[in-house]
Scaffold this active site. Structure first.
Site, short mmCIF file in Angstrom:
data_model
loop_
_atom_site.label_atom_id
_atom_site.label_comp_id
_atom_site.label_asym_id
_atom_site.label_seq_id
_atom_site.Cartn_x
_atom_site.Cartn_y
_atom_site.Cartn_z
N LYS A 22 -21.59 19.30 -1.73
CA LYS A 22 -20.59 20.37 -1.89
C LYS A 22 -19.30 20.00 -1.16
O LYS A 22 -18.21 20.11 -1.71
CB LYS A 22 -21.13 21.68 -1.32
CG LYS A 22 -20.08 22.76 -1.13
CD LYS A 22 -20.65 24.05 -0.58
CE LYS A 22 -20.79 24.15 0.91
NZ LYS A 22 -19.55 24.43 1.66
N ASN A 23 -19.43 19.57 0.09
CA ASN A 23 -18.23 19.38 0.92
C ASN A 23 -17.47 18.10 0.60
O ASN A 23 -16.42 17.83 1.18
CB ASN A 23 -18.59 19.45 2.41
CG ASN A 23 -18.97 20.87 2.81
OD1 ASN A 23 -18.79 21.80 2.03
ND2 ASN A 23 -19.50 21.03 4.01
N CYS A 126 -13.86 34.08 9.19
CA CYS A 126 -15.10 34.16 8.41
C CYS A 126 -16.23 34.38 9.38
O CYS A 126 -16.02 34.43 10.59
CB CYS A 126 -15.31 32.93 7.55
SG CYS A 126 -15.84 31.54 8.50
N ARG A 131 -11.56 30.41 12.78
CA ARG A 131 -11.12 29.33 11.89
C ARG A 131 -9.61 29.39 11.59
O ARG A 131 -9.20 29.64 10.45
CB ARG A 131 -11.97 29.32 10.62
CG ARG A 131 -13.44 29.15 10.95
CD ARG A 131 -14.33 29.09 9.74
NE ARG A 131 -14.43 27.77 9.17
CZ ARG A 131 -15.13 27.50 8.09
NH1 ARG A 131 -15.76 28.45 7.46
NH2 ARG A 131 -15.19 26.27 7.61
N VAL A 133 -5.56 27.91 11.18
CA VAL A 133 -5.01 26.81 10.36
C VAL A 133 -3.89 26.08 11.10
O VAL A 133 -3.11 25.36 10.49
CB VAL A 133 -4.50 27.30 8.97
CG1 VAL A 133 -5.65 27.78 8.12
CG2 VAL A 133 -3.44 28.38 9.11
N LEU A 135 -3.79 23.44 12.88
CA LEU A 135 -3.77 21.98 12.77
C LEU A 135 -3.18 21.54 11.42
O LEU A 135 -2.49 20.52 11.33
CB LEU A 135 -5.18 21.41 12.93
CG LEU A 135 -5.88 21.73 14.26
CD1 LEU A 135 -7.31 21.23 14.27
CD2 LEU A 135 -5.11 21.11 15.43
N ASP A 317 -23.51 21.97 10.58
CA ASP A 317 -24.10 22.52 9.36
C ASP A 317 -25.63 22.37 9.31
O ASP A 317 -26.26 22.84 8.36
CB ASP A 317 -23.48 21.87 8.11
CG ASP A 317 -22.04 22.33 7.89
OD1 ASP A 317 -21.64 23.34 8.50
OD2 ASP A 317 -21.33 21.67 7.11
N ARG A 409 -24.01 29.43 -2.98
CA ARG A 409 -22.73 28.77 -2.74
C ARG A 409 -22.95 27.29 -2.45
O ARG A 409 -22.07 26.47 -2.74
CB ARG A 409 -22.03 29.40 -1.54
CG ARG A 409 -21.48 30.80 -1.79
CD ARG A 409 -20.67 31.24 -0.60
NE ARG A 409 -19.84 30.13 -0.14
CZ ARG A 409 -19.52 29.89 1.12
NH1 ARG A 409 -19.92 30.70 2.07
NH2 ARG A 409 -18.77 28.86 1.45
N1 EPU Z 1 -9.85 24.36 13.72
C1 EPU Z 1 -8.74 24.80 14.40
N2 EPU Z 1 -7.53 24.78 13.75
C2 EPU Z 1 -7.41 24.33 12.47
C3 EPU Z 1 -8.56 23.86 11.78
C4 EPU Z 1 -9.77 23.89 12.44
O1 EPU Z 1 -8.83 25.21 15.56
O2 EPU Z 1 -6.28 24.33 11.95
C5 EPU Z 1 -11.15 24.40 14.40
C6 EPU Z 1 -12.18 25.28 13.70
O3 EPU Z 1 -12.00 26.64 14.01
C7 EPU Z 1 -13.48 24.71 14.22
C8 EPU Z 1 -13.17 23.22 14.34
O4 EPU Z 1 -11.74 23.12 14.36
O5 EPU Z 1 -13.74 25.23 15.50
C9 EPU Z 1 -13.71 22.36 13.24
O6 EPU Z 1 -13.41 22.92 12.00
P1 EPU Z 1 -13.09 22.04 10.70
O7 EPU Z 1 -11.66 22.22 10.34
O8 EPU Z 1 -13.59 20.66 10.92
O9 EPU Z 1 -14.00 22.76 9.62
P2 EPU Z 1 -13.66 22.98 8.08
O10 EPU Z 1 -12.89 21.85 7.55
O11 EPU Z 1 -13.12 24.36 7.89
C10 EPU Z 1 -15.77 21.78 7.17
C11 EPU Z 1 -16.94 22.13 6.32
C12 EPU Z 1 -17.85 23.10 7.08
C13 EPU Z 1 -18.31 22.40 8.35
C14 EPU Z 1 -17.11 21.96 9.17
C15 EPU Z 1 -17.48 21.16 10.40
C16 EPU Z 1 -16.15 21.99 4.04
C17 EPU Z 1 -15.80 22.66 2.78
N3 EPU Z 1 -16.49 22.74 5.08
O12 EPU Z 1 -15.11 22.98 7.47
O13 EPU Z 1 -18.95 23.37 6.25
O14 EPU Z 1 -19.11 23.27 9.10
O15 EPU Z 1 -16.24 21.13 8.35
O16 EPU Z 1 -18.21 20.03 10.06
O17 EPU Z 1 -16.16 20.77 4.12
C18 EPU Z 1 -20.63 24.68 5.24
O18 EPU Z 1 -20.72 23.81 4.36
O19 EPU Z 1 -21.49 25.60 5.36
C19 EPU Z 1 -19.53 24.62 6.18
C20 EPU Z 1 -19.15 25.66 6.93
#
Ligand code: EPU
Length: 430
Positions: A22-23, A126, A131, A133, A135, A317, A409
């Site tokens: 999925k990811n 969520c 979470r 944005v 970054l 995950d 999902r």
């Molecule tokens: N974060 C920030 N600021 C940002 C972006 C992220 O502080 O601008 C923080 C997040 O809040 C979190 C950490 O950085 O504490 C890591 O988050 P990341 O951005 O890596 O997560 P993501 O890209 O939103 C993806 C996967 C998630 C998985 C995470 C971590 C997808 C579609 N989603 O999420 O998958 O848990 O990486 O590996 O790739 C799932 O599949 O159930 C799922 C939640």
């Protein structure tokens, strides 16, 4: 609303074909926005999140086609799909679409790179954490974008002539921000260096797709990605990697129930840290030519302490699923969740099975029990839901998992795959 009913106690024995990730599929689909030529993806899983992203991409003007199964191809093989973004007709990603799935925010990178503007709804929080944005916005600004927040939307504009390459040093590893800046940088003028990039296999899958589309990227699979922008990307054909989280989930299910399962198509190197942990619990894992074999006989499950970390560390995950396994270990184990601040909602639900878990900040302490008892449960996110299924497979008696739309999902034909291995599991409609 559909539910899953299962009666625990059966060992899992047999074969499970691992679906496309999925990811990886989601960002690969988003990458199609970067070119006016078709991107063909093989092994796309049939999941609610994929369907939802199709709606979002269609709103931007992407033509999507699903191709039939090839002669001789096994049933259950992932879909072959074409994504053709000949014209981007709308650079707005509206709230009602983006709010349903966080990854849809990532369209901001390609839209800005190709159309020089994007208006994307903030995804909001969520169940697993706030979470933010920040970054993403930091990275896009470094590439020259001007960013405003207007009525819940991020409004981004590239400078005249498009984004400009720059050094982006992330203070924290983020999968989504790495995908987004990587995609944006492919069409920026000059060189972009992404430091402290995520190294997840899904990032590599996307980076290799971008290279197949004509992008110039070096350092793939490392913490530093260097991108030399090009004028235009072209079409390509790319395969979605097997889902390492699905692999780890079934491995933990088999470790918990006992038995012998071949996870067909699994790539052990994509989840080595989780497999090392499983081996320490007393599970036997063997790499075979066509996948990964997971075996556990009647011996007890040894307790193991785990911290979640970005790749190559233990994946967040798989944290909930591993916690389910530890509820039946022979002792006390601790899990430290370092990625998301609120990813312990399954704790209260696992307690319904009689599990003994206490949480103190980031750390969960699990005191194993010889037996769980089936229960009525529900969960508020995808991985938490599947941890309840795993617990139910090993628990004595009947379990009903409510609100399984979370499972749909991210898990393809979950109950079918498990019942073929001997689990007593069915979907109850309505
Ligand atoms: N974060 C920030 N600021 C940002 C972006 C992220 O502080 O601008 C923080 C997040 O809040 C979190 C950490 O950085 O504490 C890591 O988050 P990341 O951005 O890596 O997560 P993501 O890209 O939103 C993806 C996967 C998630 C998985 C995470 C971590 C997808 C579609 N989603 O999420 O998958 O848990 O990486 O590996 O790739 C799932 O599949 O159930 C799922 C939640």
């Amino acid at each position: 609303m559909d539910r899953i009913r299962l009666v625990g106690g059966n060992e899992l024995n047999g074969e499970i074909a691992i679906s496309g990730a999925k990811n990886a599929a989601l960002p690969l689909m988003i990458a199609s926005l970067l070119s006016d030529e078709p991107l063909v993806l093989h092994n796309v899983p049939r999941l609610a999140d994929v369907k939802q992203l199709e709606r979002i991409l269609e709103n931007h003007g992407v033509d999507i086609a699903v191709h039939g199964r090839r002669r001789g191809e096994e049933e259950g093989v992932g879909q072959r799909m074409t994504f053709h973004a000949a014209d981007i007709v709308d650079t707005t990603a509206p709230y009602d679409l983006v709010s349903k799935m966080r990854a849809s925010f990532w369209v901001i990178g390609p839209l800005l790179a190709r159309c020089h503007e994007a208006r994307v709804s903030l995804p909001g929080g969520c169940a697993i954490g706030t979470r933010p944005v920040d970054l993403f916005l930091y990275g896009l600004k470094e590439l020259g974008a001007e960013i405003d927040i207007d009525e819940g939307y991020v409004v981004a504009r590239a400078p005249k002539g498009g984004l400009v390459g720059a050094t982006v040093t992330f203070p924290k590893v983020s999968v989504g921000a790495t995908h987004t800046i990587l995609m944006a940088a492919t069409l920026a003028r000059g060189i972009t260096v992404i430091e402290n990039a995520a190294q997840e296999p899904e990032i590599t899958n996307v980076a290799e797709c971008l290279v197949a589309m004509g992008a110039k990227i070096s350092g793939i699979g490392t913490r530093t990605l260097t991108v030399e922008g090009v004028e235009k990307l072209h079409g390509a054909t790319v395969e979605v990697i097997p889902d390492r989280i699905e692999t780890g989930t079934f491995a933990m299910a088999a470790a918990m129930t006992g038995g012998d399962v071949l996870l067909k198509g699994a790539r052990p190197e994509h989840l080595q840290s989780a497999l090392d942990v499983l081996a320490r619990t007393g599970t036997t894992l063997t790499s075979e030519a066509n996948g990964l074999r997971v075996h556990r006989n009647g011996n007890g499950i040894r307790p193991v302490d785990v911290d979640t970390d970005p790749f190559p560390g233990f994946p967040t995950d798989l944290q909930a699923q591993f916690m389910a396994l530890m509820t039946m270990s022979d002792g006390v184990s601790q899990i430290r969740e370092t990625i998301f601040e609120n990813r312990y909602m399954h704790v209260a639900e696992l307690a319904r099975f009689g599990a003994d878990i206490s949480v103190n900040g980031q750390v969960a302490t699990i005191t194993g029990k010889p037996q769980l008892k089936g229960a009525q449960v529900m969960a508020t996110d995808l991985r938490a839901s599947v941890s309840l299924v795993i617990a139910g497979l090993a628990a004595k008696g009947e379990t009903v998992v409510n609100r399984i739309y979370h499972l749909d999902r991210g898990f393809e034909r979950l109950e079918d795959k498990l019942s073929r291995c001997g689990a007593e599991i069915e979907r109850l409609a309505g």
